[in-house]
Design a protein around this motif. Structure first.
Motif, PDB file in Angstrom:
ATOM      1  N   LYS A 128       0.826  -1.234   0.000  1.00  0.00           N
ATOM      2  CA  LYS A 128       0.000   0.000   0.000  1.00  0.00           C
ATOM      3  C   LYS A 128       0.846   1.263   0.000  1.00  0.00           C
ATOM      4  O   LYS A 128       0.450   2.277  -0.571  1.00  0.00           O
ATOM      5  N   LEU A 188     -10.034   0.619   8.156  1.00  0.00           N
ATOM      6  CA  LEU A 188      -9.100   0.081   7.158  1.00  0.00           C
ATOM      7  C   LEU A 188      -7.843  -0.536   7.755  1.00  0.00           C
ATOM      8  O   LEU A 188      -6.948  -0.912   7.005  1.00  0.00           O
ATOM      9  N   ASN A 189      -7.774  -0.587   9.077  1.00  0.00           N
ATOM     10  CA  ASN A 189      -6.563  -1.159   9.675  1.00  0.00           C
ATOM     11  C   ASN A 189      -6.943  -2.252  10.676  1.00  0.00           C
ATOM     12  O   ASN A 189      -7.610  -1.977  11.675  1.00  0.00           O
ATOM     13  N   GLY A 190      -6.518  -3.469  10.384  1.00  0.00           N
ATOM     14  CA  GLY A 190      -6.860  -4.610  11.224  1.00  0.00           C
ATOM     15  C   GLY A 190      -6.223  -4.531  12.599  1.00  0.00           C
ATOM     16  O   GLY A 190      -6.849  -4.850  13.612  1.00  0.00           O
ATOM     17  N   THR A 191      -4.958  -4.076  12.633  1.00  0.00           N
ATOM     18  CA  THR A 191      -4.225  -4.035  13.907  1.00  0.00           C
ATOM     19  C   THR A 191      -4.891  -3.113  14.915  1.00  0.00           C
ATOM     20  O   THR A 191      -5.141  -3.500  16.057  1.00  0.00           O
ATOM     21  N   TYR A 194      -0.736  -9.451  11.730  1.00  0.00           N
ATOM     22  CA  TYR A 194      -1.540  -8.316  11.271  1.00  0.00           C
ATOM     23  C   TYR A 194      -0.723  -7.023  11.188  1.00  0.00           C
ATOM     24  O   TYR A 194      -0.936  -6.210  10.300  1.00  0.00           O
ATOM     25  N   ALA A 195       0.183  -6.855  12.165  1.00  0.00           N
ATOM     26  CA  ALA A 195       0.850  -5.555  12.327  1.00  0.00           C
ATOM     27  C   ALA A 195       1.949  -5.342  11.283  1.00  0.00           C
ATOM     28  O   ALA A 195       2.532  -6.299  10.764  1.00  0.00           O
ATOM     29  N   GLU A 196       2.232  -4.082  11.000  1.00  0.00           N
ATOM     30  CA  GLU A 196       3.355  -3.724  10.130  1.00  0.00           C
ATOM     31  C   GLU A 196       4.662  -4.010  10.882  1.00  0.00           C
ATOM     32  O   GLU A 196       4.679  -4.119  12.105  1.00  0.00           O
ATOM     33  N   ASP A 225       0.751   1.494  12.030  1.00  0.00           N
ATOM     34  CA  ASP A 225      -0.642   1.111  12.314  1.00  0.00           C
ATOM     35  C   ASP A 225      -1.228   2.062  13.361  1.00  0.00           C
ATOM     36  O   ASP A 225      -2.258   2.700  13.120  1.00  0.00           O
ATOM     37  N   ASP A 269      -0.780   3.836   8.113  1.00  0.00           N
ATOM     38  CA  ASP A 269      -1.223   2.753   7.211  1.00  0.00           C
ATOM     39  C   ASP A 269      -2.647   3.039   6.707  1.00  0.00           C
ATOM     40  O   ASP A 269      -2.941   2.881   5.516  1.00  0.00           O
ATOM     41  N   LYS A 275      -4.095   3.713   2.808  1.00  0.00           N
ATOM     42  CA  LYS A 275      -5.197   2.949   2.195  1.00  0.00           C
ATOM     43  C   LYS A 275      -6.324   3.863   1.733  1.00  0.00           C
ATOM     44  O   LYS A 275      -6.868   3.677   0.639  1.00  0.00           O
ATOM     45  N   GLY A 331      -9.330  -7.769   7.304  1.00  0.00           N
ATOM     46  CA  GLY A 331      -8.540  -6.703   6.707  1.00  0.00           C
ATOM     47  C   GLY A 331      -7.047  -6.936   6.728  1.00  0.00           C
ATOM     48  O   GLY A 331      -6.280  -6.149   6.178  1.00  0.00           O
ATOM     49  N   ALA A 332      -6.596  -7.991   7.380  1.00  0.00           N
ATOM     50  CA  ALA A 332      -5.162  -8.284   7.458  1.00  0.00           C
ATOM     51  C   ALA A 332      -5.021  -9.780   7.717  1.00  0.00           C
ATOM     52  O   ALA A 332      -5.993 -10.460   8.030  1.00  0.00           O
TER      53      ALA A 332
HETATM   54  N1  HSE Z   1      -0.926  -3.704   9.234  1.00  0.00           N
HETATM   55  C1  HSE Z   1      -2.037  -3.780   8.340  1.00  0.00           C
HETATM   56  C2  HSE Z   1      -3.313  -3.869   9.160  1.00  0.00           C
HETATM   57  C3  HSE Z   1      -1.880  -4.987   7.462  1.00  0.00           C
HETATM   58  O1  HSE Z   1      -3.232  -4.147  10.355  1.00  0.00           O
HETATM   59  O2  HSE Z   1      -4.390  -3.646   8.620  1.00  0.00           O
HETATM   60  C4  HSE Z   1      -2.863  -5.053   6.338  1.00  0.00           C
HETATM   61  O3  HSE Z   1      -2.705  -4.013   5.426  1.00  0.00           O
END
Ligand code: HSE
Length: 341
Positions: free
Chosen positions: A95, A148-151, A178-180, A186, A191, A195, A291-292
């Motif tokens: 992204k 838009l962020n799973g974390t 999930y995390a960057e 995040d 992030d 998106k 989402g992740a």
């Molecule tokens: N770090 C991002 C999230 C991974 O938690 O959504 C998916 O793009």
């Protein structure tokens, strides 16, 4: 290129569902030819095709589609550009790359009559790039709103519904993939800003650069905020919005917001993401899913690979134009206030 969580998931999915994927790709054969990573993976079934040298991919005429799941801008941008220049289609989950360089890379792909696809860059396993660019193509869009962020959604859910500490919830999100790599992107909303920039570029037709978006992250959200939200019939979510203003500019906001419990975005919990798209013909359409995570994101990557297989020697026409300075406005929404979604 990049054998981390998403890249290894894509390889696994290609292996597990090979016959089904091959049939859908409408090709006689579909093989994973190289895996580029800095690391060695001794004992892995992929060891024979592992390389540390990008030129092995670039110079292989049998390799027509390249998947980039390295993340970051450099060297991903140089590698992706070189692949497109060489007439290979590219699929990416990156992204940061799409948000910063999407317009340039789409143009390069167009000039070489190849595809540059990035369904996995927003919303993990949720189909959203293709729906906006194809299924909803007849609509003028007014607004996009999403979690838009799973974390961060996972952390907010674990902290305020399950009483888990911030540190423990973040560790869980990291353990689940999930995390960057640097989870501050995040937590600080960076992030999410990338998106929503991609979605806004696609929906409104001109590039929204993430540098013009001023995100507010979740680190300041307290239990008192969550209680205050509940008293007002709301929940707290990290919300991204992109809205077309009357003068044609796009207002893009990322902030922890109070969302009314009557909103379809309110029950979106854990790693789940949701995107609400307002079209002038459809009115609200919502997309919901994981989402992740490894396999949901791999699903989006491989779907793009299948699409590239179906478009060999031709292009899917989608993308956006470059924008003028001042096209994006941001920073007009306050944190922890009721959002109109
Ligand atoms: N770090 C991002 C999230 C991974 O938690 O959504 C998916 O793009």
């Amino acid at each position: 290129m990049g054998f981390g969580t998403v890249g290894s998931g894509a390889a696994e999915l290609l292996r597990e569902n090979h016959d089904h994927i091959l049939k859908n790709s409408m090709q006689d054969s579909l093989e994973l030819t190289h895996i580029l990573d800095l690391r060695d993976f001794p004992g892995s079934p992929y060891e024979p095709i592992l390389t540390h040298d990008f030129n092995d991919i670039l110079n292989d005429d049998q390799t027509g589609i390249v998947v980039e799941t390295m993340g970051g801008i450099h060297p991903a941008y140089e590698f992706v550009s070189a692949c497109l220049e060489a007439g290979k289609s590219v699929v990416t989950s990156n992204k940061e790359l799409v948000a910063e360089k999407g317009c340039q890379l789409l143009r390069l792909a167009e000039s070489k009559n190849v595809n540059f696809l990035f369904e996995a860059s927003v919303g993990g396993g949720i189909p959203i790039i293709r729906p906006i660019s194809q299924c909803l193509a007849a609509n003028e869009f007014g607004k996009i709103a999403g979690i838009l962020n799973g974390t961060t959604n996972y952390i907010l859910t674990r902290m305020f519904e399950n009483g888990v500490s911030f540190e423990a919830a973040l560790r869980e999100a990291q353990d689940r993939g999930y995390a960057e790599r640097d989870p501050s992107s995040d937590i600080d909303g960076i992030d999410t800003a990338r998106k929503i920039s991609i979605l806004a570029s696609l929906a409104f037709g001109k590039h929204v650069y993430p540098k013009d978006v001023k995100p507010i992250g979740i680190s300041g959200v307290t239990e008192a905020d969550v209680k205050r939200a509940a008293e007002q019939g709301c929940v707290v979510k990290l919300l991204a919005t992109a809205e077309k203003l009357r003068d044609g500019r796009i207002d893009v906001e990322v902030r922890p917001a109070f969302i009314r419990k009557t909103s379809p975005l309110a029950p979106v919990s854990g790693v789940y993401n949701a995107i609400l798209v307002k079209g002038n013909a459809t009115e609200d359409v919502m997309f919901y899913g994981r989402g992740a995570g490894k396999m949901p994101t791999a699903s989006a990557v491989i779907a793009d690979v299948i699409d590239c297989c179906k478009h060999v020697g031709t292009r899917k026409f989608f993308g956006w134009e470059d924008s003028e300075p001042g096209y994006t406005v941001s920073g007009n929404a306050s944190a922890l206030e009721i959002a109109d979604v």
